[in-house]
Design an enzyme around this catalytic site. Structure first.
Site, PDB file in Angstrom:
ATOM      1  N   ASN A   8       0.868  -1.181   0.000  1.00 11.60           N
ATOM      2  CA  ASN A   8       0.000   0.000   0.000  1.00 11.60           C
ATOM      3  C   ASN A   8       0.905   1.232   0.000  1.00 11.60           C
ATOM      4  O   ASN A   8       1.490   1.574   1.021  1.00 11.60           O
ATOM      5  CB  ASN A   8      -0.887  -0.033   1.258  1.00 11.60           C
ATOM      6  CG  ASN A   8      -1.727   1.219   1.391  1.00 11.60           C
ATOM      7  OD1 ASN A   8      -1.785   2.040   0.468  1.00 11.60           O
ATOM      8  ND2 ASN A   8      -2.385   1.372   2.529  1.00 11.60           N
ATOM      9  N   TRP A   9       0.992   1.880  -1.158  1.00 13.53           N
ATOM     10  CA  TRP A   9       1.892   3.033  -1.261  1.00 13.53           C
ATOM     11  C   TRP A   9       1.307   4.307  -0.671  1.00 13.53           C
ATOM     12  O   TRP A   9       1.952   5.348  -0.668  1.00 13.53           O
ATOM     13  CB  TRP A   9       2.295   3.242  -2.734  1.00 13.53           C
ATOM     14  CG  TRP A   9       3.460   2.383  -3.137  1.00 13.53           C
ATOM     15  CD1 TRP A   9       3.891   1.247  -2.524  1.00 13.53           C
ATOM     16  CD2 TRP A   9       4.345   2.608  -4.240  1.00 13.53           C
ATOM     17  NE1 TRP A   9       4.991   0.745  -3.177  1.00 13.53           N
ATOM     18  CE2 TRP A   9       5.292   1.559  -4.239  1.00 13.53           C
ATOM     19  CE3 TRP A   9       4.429   3.573  -5.240  1.00 13.53           C
ATOM     20  CZ2 TRP A   9       6.316   1.466  -5.180  1.00 13.53           C
ATOM     21  CZ3 TRP A   9       5.431   3.480  -6.183  1.00 13.53           C
ATOM     22  CH2 TRP A   9       6.376   2.435  -6.144  1.00 13.53           C
ATOM     23  N   LYS A  10       0.065   4.240  -0.222  1.00 11.90           N
ATOM     24  CA  LYS A  10      -0.585   5.420   0.385  1.00 11.90           C
ATOM     25  C   LYS A  10      -0.391   6.626  -0.527  1.00 11.90           C
ATOM     26  O   LYS A  10      -0.465   6.489  -1.745  1.00 11.90           O
ATOM     27  CB  LYS A  10      -0.067   5.640   1.806  1.00 11.90           C
ATOM     28  CG  LYS A  10      -0.189   4.367   2.649  1.00 11.90           C
ATOM     29  CD  LYS A  10      -0.006   4.583   4.119  1.00 11.90           C
ATOM     30  CE  LYS A  10      -0.165   3.253   4.854  1.00 11.90           C
ATOM     31  NZ  LYS A  10      -0.158   3.369   6.290  1.00 11.90           N
ATOM     32  N   HIS A  92      -9.829   1.162   4.879  1.00 10.77           N
ATOM     33  CA  HIS A  92      -8.538   1.349   5.560  1.00 10.77           C
ATOM     34  C   HIS A  92      -8.742   2.314   6.734  1.00 10.77           C
ATOM     35  O   HIS A  92      -9.501   3.274   6.631  1.00 10.77           O
ATOM     36  CB  HIS A  92      -7.496   1.908   4.580  1.00 10.77           C
ATOM     37  CG  HIS A  92      -6.112   1.845   5.138  1.00 10.77           C
ATOM     38  ND1 HIS A  92      -5.649   2.769   6.058  1.00 10.77           N
ATOM     39  CD2 HIS A  92      -5.107   0.961   4.951  1.00 10.77           C
ATOM     40  CE1 HIS A  92      -4.408   2.442   6.400  1.00 10.77           C
ATOM     41  NE2 HIS A  92      -4.047   1.358   5.743  1.00 10.77           N
ATOM     42  N   GLU A 160      -5.479  -4.885  10.580  1.00 12.44           N
ATOM     43  CA  GLU A 160      -4.446  -3.875  10.836  1.00 12.44           C
ATOM     44  C   GLU A 160      -4.792  -3.110  12.117  1.00 12.44           C
ATOM     45  O   GLU A 160      -5.602  -2.175  12.078  1.00 12.44           O
ATOM     46  CB  GLU A 160      -4.403  -2.857   9.687  1.00 12.44           C
ATOM     47  CG  GLU A 160      -3.999  -3.421   8.356  1.00 12.44           C
ATOM     48  CD  GLU A 160      -3.466  -2.304   7.439  1.00 12.44           C
ATOM     49  OE1 GLU A 160      -2.288  -2.393   7.068  1.00 12.44           O
ATOM     50  OE2 GLU A 160      -4.201  -1.374   7.111  1.00 12.44           O
ATOM     51  N   GLY A 166       2.306   2.478  11.212  1.00  9.16           N
ATOM     52  CA  GLY A 166       3.274   3.572  11.174  1.00  9.16           C
ATOM     53  C   GLY A 166       3.924   3.868  12.510  1.00  9.16           C
ATOM     54  O   GLY A 166       4.458   4.960  12.718  1.00  9.16           O
ATOM     55  N   SER A 198       3.180  -1.832  10.571  1.00  4.59           N
ATOM     56  CA  SER A 198       4.611  -1.838  10.899  1.00  4.59           C
ATOM     57  C   SER A 198       5.329  -3.139  10.544  1.00  4.59           C
ATOM     58  O   SER A 198       6.259  -3.554  11.245  1.00  4.59           O
ATOM     59  CB  SER A 198       4.836  -1.494  12.374  1.00  4.59           C
ATOM     60  OG  SER A 198       4.481  -0.142  12.605  1.00  4.59           O
ATOM     61  N   GLY A 219       2.928  -0.869   4.383  1.00  8.12           N
ATOM     62  CA  GLY A 219       3.038   0.536   3.994  1.00  8.12           C
ATOM     63  C   GLY A 219       4.485   0.897   3.709  1.00  8.12           C
ATOM     64  O   GLY A 219       5.031   0.582   2.647  1.00  8.12           O
TER      65      GLY A 219
HETATM   66  P1  13P Z   1       2.928   0.674   7.757  1.00  7.83           P
HETATM   67  O1  13P Z   1       3.455  -0.617   7.198  1.00  7.83           O
HETATM   68  O2  13P Z   1       3.648   1.882   7.231  1.00  7.83           O
HETATM   69  O3  13P Z   1       2.790   0.634   9.248  1.00  7.83           O
HETATM   70  O4  13P Z   1       1.430   0.835   7.177  1.00  7.83           O
HETATM   71  C1  13P Z   1       0.555  -0.225   7.316  1.00  7.83           C
HETATM   72  C2  13P Z   1      -0.647   0.060   6.516  1.00  7.83           C
HETATM   73  O5  13P Z   1      -1.438   0.932   6.858  1.00  7.83           O
HETATM   74  C3  13P Z   1      -0.833  -0.710   5.285  1.00  7.83           C
HETATM   75  O6  13P Z   1      -2.134  -0.543   4.797  1.00  7.83           O
END
Ligand code: 13P
Length: 234
Positions: A8-10, A92, A160, A166, A198, A219
């Protein structure tokens, strides 16, 4: 069964970065995992360009609950299909918390839109730190999963915990297994449950090696080829 690694590149990335990333990734990747990339909408075309290599699958991060119409800023499931998206994240926690997109009816219609266009939803659930401290995490997850009660198609669930996203804080493997087992027990049919929050090259082996974990949703660690490819089982 091959496990899924969902990137997930956000709201990160650029065309230049995506092309450089994909060239290195396609050169280095092995066939151990099924990789699904969910880049921002603006990068779907860049990812689609390399899709013929069959070495990864394309996904999106969200979609509209409407088919089409005057909905400024929205992207429909049909539009995602045109870019060959096969998966899409729904619910999400960043969408739920920041944009208050946690209405059950809206989430249900988003899922229906995706299924109508042959896109598999990856439905995200997770408890807050408050829920965890009060011992109501299981209740919270069960409540969030209400959205799926009328849906009989194939769907993937991503667990999640909000407090793990994060933060570099990760539940221990027993906690992850317990929650995944709990989610799977709510359904009659077998179903894939991913863990997210994470995940990094240091903790991925423990998580991916668990029988209860069908894959990971990643992420930050998915934004660099080296760290993405370092996410593997023991
Ligand atoms: P991180 O891996 O940066 O904690 O993000 C997780 C996430 O929200 C994936 O959708």
């Amino acid at each position: 069964m091959q496990k899924l690694i969902v990137a997930n590149w956000k709201m990160y990335g650029s065309k230049t970065m995506a092309e450089a990333f994909l060239k290195t990734f396609l050169y280095s990747k092995t066939d151990t995992y099924n990789y699904i990339f969910c880049p921002p909408f603006t990068l779907l075309a860049s990812f689609e360009k390399f899709l013929n290599s069959q070495k990864y699958i394309l996904g999106a991060q969200n979609c509209s609950s409407f088919e089409n119409g005057a909905f400024t800023g929205d992207i429909s499931a049909e539009m995602l299909k045109e870019f060959n998206c096969s998966y899409c994240l729904i619910g999400h926690s960043e969408r739920r918390q920041i944009y208050h997109e946690d209405d059950e009816k809206i989430l249900t219609t988003k899922i229906q839109q995706l299924l109508k266009h042959q896109i598999t939803p990856i439905f995200c659930v997770g408890e807050s730190l408050e829920d965890k401290k009060q011992g109501t995490a299981f209740q919270k997850i069960k409540h969030q999963l209400n959205v799926l009660k009328e849906i009989n198609n194939e769907i993937i669930i991503a667990y999640e915990p909000i407090w793990a996203i994060g933060t570099n804080k990760v539940p221990n493997i027993q906690e992850i297994n317990e929650m995944h087992q709990f989610i799977k027990n709510l359904y009659l049919k077998p179903l894939k449950v991913l863990y997210g929050g994470s995940v990094n090259p240091q903790n991925a082996a423990d998580i991916l090696t668990s029988d209860q974990v069908d894959g990971i949703l990643v992420g930050r660690a998915s934004l660099e080829v080296a760290s993405l490819l370092a996410l593997k089982e023991r």
